[in-house]
Design a protein around this motif. Sequence first.
Motif, PDB file in Angstrom:
ATOM      1  N   ILE A 141       1.379 -57.299  14.463  1.00  0.00           N
ATOM      2  CA  ILE A 141       0.122 -57.751  13.866  1.00  0.00           C
ATOM      3  C   ILE A 141       0.332 -59.022  13.048  1.00  0.00           C
ATOM      4  N   LEU A 142       1.455 -59.112  12.352  1.00  0.00           N
ATOM      5  CA  LEU A 142       1.726 -60.308  11.554  1.00  0.00           C
ATOM      6  C   LEU A 142       1.864 -61.555  12.439  1.00  0.00           C
ATOM      7  N   LYS A 143       2.390 -61.375  13.648  1.00  0.00           N
ATOM      8  CA  LYS A 143       2.560 -62.511  14.557  1.00  0.00           C
ATOM      9  C   LYS A 143       1.304 -62.817  15.362  1.00  0.00           C
ATOM     10  N   ASP A 144       0.358 -61.892  15.358  1.00  0.00           N
ATOM     11  CA  ASP A 144      -0.848 -62.056  16.178  1.00  0.00           C
ATOM     12  C   ASP A 144      -1.743 -63.140  15.575  1.00  0.00           C
ATOM     13  N   GLU A 145      -2.367 -63.957  16.430  1.00  0.00           N
ATOM     14  CA  GLU A 145      -3.265 -65.029  15.972  1.00  0.00           C
ATOM     15  C   GLU A 145      -4.535 -64.431  15.398  1.00  0.00           C
ATOM     16  N   LYS A 146      -4.911 -64.877  14.182  1.00  0.00           N
ATOM     17  CA  LYS A 146      -6.091 -64.321  13.537  1.00  0.00           C
ATOM     18  C   LYS A 146      -7.066 -65.387  13.039  1.00  0.00           C
ATOM     19  N   ILE A 147      -6.692 -66.648  13.127  1.00  0.00           N
ATOM     20  CA  ILE A 147      -7.522 -67.699  12.514  1.00  0.00           C
ATOM     21  C   ILE A 147      -8.279 -68.490  13.571  1.00  0.00           C
ATOM     22  N   TYR A 161      -6.436 -53.076  15.960  1.00  0.00           N
ATOM     23  CA  TYR A 161      -5.572 -52.774  14.813  1.00  0.00           C
ATOM     24  C   TYR A 161      -5.911 -51.392  14.229  1.00  0.00           C
ATOM     25  N   LYS A 162      -7.205 -51.061  14.245  1.00  0.00           N
ATOM     26  CA  LYS A 162      -7.609 -49.736  13.750  1.00  0.00           C
ATOM     27  C   LYS A 162      -7.030 -48.628  14.622  1.00  0.00           C
ATOM     28  N   ASN A 174      -3.462 -52.332   7.198  1.00  0.00           N
ATOM     29  CA  ASN A 174      -4.758 -52.166   6.534  1.00  0.00           C
ATOM     30  C   ASN A 174      -5.246 -53.471   5.916  1.00  0.00           C
ATOM     31  N   SER A 175      -4.323 -54.260   5.380  1.00  0.00           N
ATOM     32  CA  SER A 175      -4.704 -55.549   4.793  1.00  0.00           C
ATOM     33  C   SER A 175      -5.188 -56.515   5.872  1.00  0.00           C
ATOM     34  N   ALA A 176      -4.496 -56.512   7.021  1.00  0.00           N
ATOM     35  CA  ALA A 176      -4.914 -57.379   8.129  1.00  0.00           C
ATOM     36  C   ALA A 176      -6.310 -57.014   8.598  1.00  0.00           C
ATOM     37  N   ILE A 177      -6.594 -55.722   8.656  1.00  0.00           N
ATOM     38  CA  ILE A 177      -7.930 -55.266   9.054  1.00  0.00           C
ATOM     39  C   ILE A 177      -8.970 -55.698   8.034  1.00  0.00           C
ATOM     40  N   SER A 178      -8.676 -55.494   6.753  1.00  0.00           N
ATOM     41  CA  SER A 178      -9.633 -55.852   5.690  1.00  0.00           C
ATOM     42  C   SER A 178      -9.908 -57.346   5.666  1.00  0.00           C
TER      43      SER A 178
END
Length: 341
Positions: A141-147, A161-162, A174-178
């Motif tokens: 998840i940390l490496k996944d593109e989110k922006i 992610y959920k 949970n932080s990535a989801i929020s």
Amino acid sequence: MKTYSFIKITLISIVLFFLTSCSAIMTSIGNNKIDNSIKIYYSKGLTSEGTLDLISGLDYSPESAIGITQYQKQYIEITETKNRLLQNKYFSKADINTLNLYLLTVEEFRKIHAKFPTININYSDFNSSKLKITKIFEDFILKDEKIYIPRIQKIQNINYYKSLSKYVNSYIINSAISNLERDVTINLYISSSFRGFSRLDYLVTNSLVYASDMNSDRNLGNYIIFKGFSNSISPNSKDYFIDFNFSNVYIRTLDTREEIKDKNKIFIANKRVTISGFYKIYSPNRKTTTKYFDFSENYTIRVRSYDHSTFYDDERDIIKEILEDKFSNIIRYDLNDLVTP
């Protein structure tokens, strides 16, 4: 005494028949689920759908030898696959899904394990593996593109992610989801540039305001939150505005009649209120989109004369209730379509 004994025996027989029937129904449901899970297994292999069906079937039919054997087979297979994957340094999305299926296979069965003392689950190995899997999920998840991805892709990421966080407790996940949820959430407001002058025009506008306030903070789906009515339109990246305008606002009398009951006169008028117009969505991220609407509703008003007194139905309240209901339905079911996922 004989009558009492007969009634007692009859009641016991009814209860036993009811319990036997229920047990047979539950067993039948369980066996069907187990059969379906086996069909899924042999056509698609190990899947979350098939595994959930199998475990649910065992819950309904714990005496099923076929179901027990099938679960043991799938548990061994998914465990061996998990062990092989944990030796890897890099993980594809398919690998992630397989590891999540391993967690599902054990965690969902754990809920009913007490019914199956003969099935051996290595919980020590499971707990150890779960820690490693959690770290793998976090790194993924940390490496996944989110922006730099579209909003719809961000929503898909949230849902994915959920699914990964269902069986693990991770602050990182949970932080990535929020963070993504805050990023994609849109506040939706209603406004109206309509300027009418008749009493009906004012009633339409006031009913729109009331319906908006009654539905304030409603989740319309896809992280769109309806925030109510606004007197101004000032869209930004988080706030979208929908402007209502009305082109036709009128009431038509369909028919009238007079009735006499118990020497009292009742005047009855059947009417129809019709509203049509359009609404536009304003946002900085897209062109203005227009959607047309119209609705009509029949209603009846009565004027009653009793003992030299006259009583009137409150037509304004009748129309107001109709309009508030119609506008509420538009807010709940139509506005979401105007916002790009």
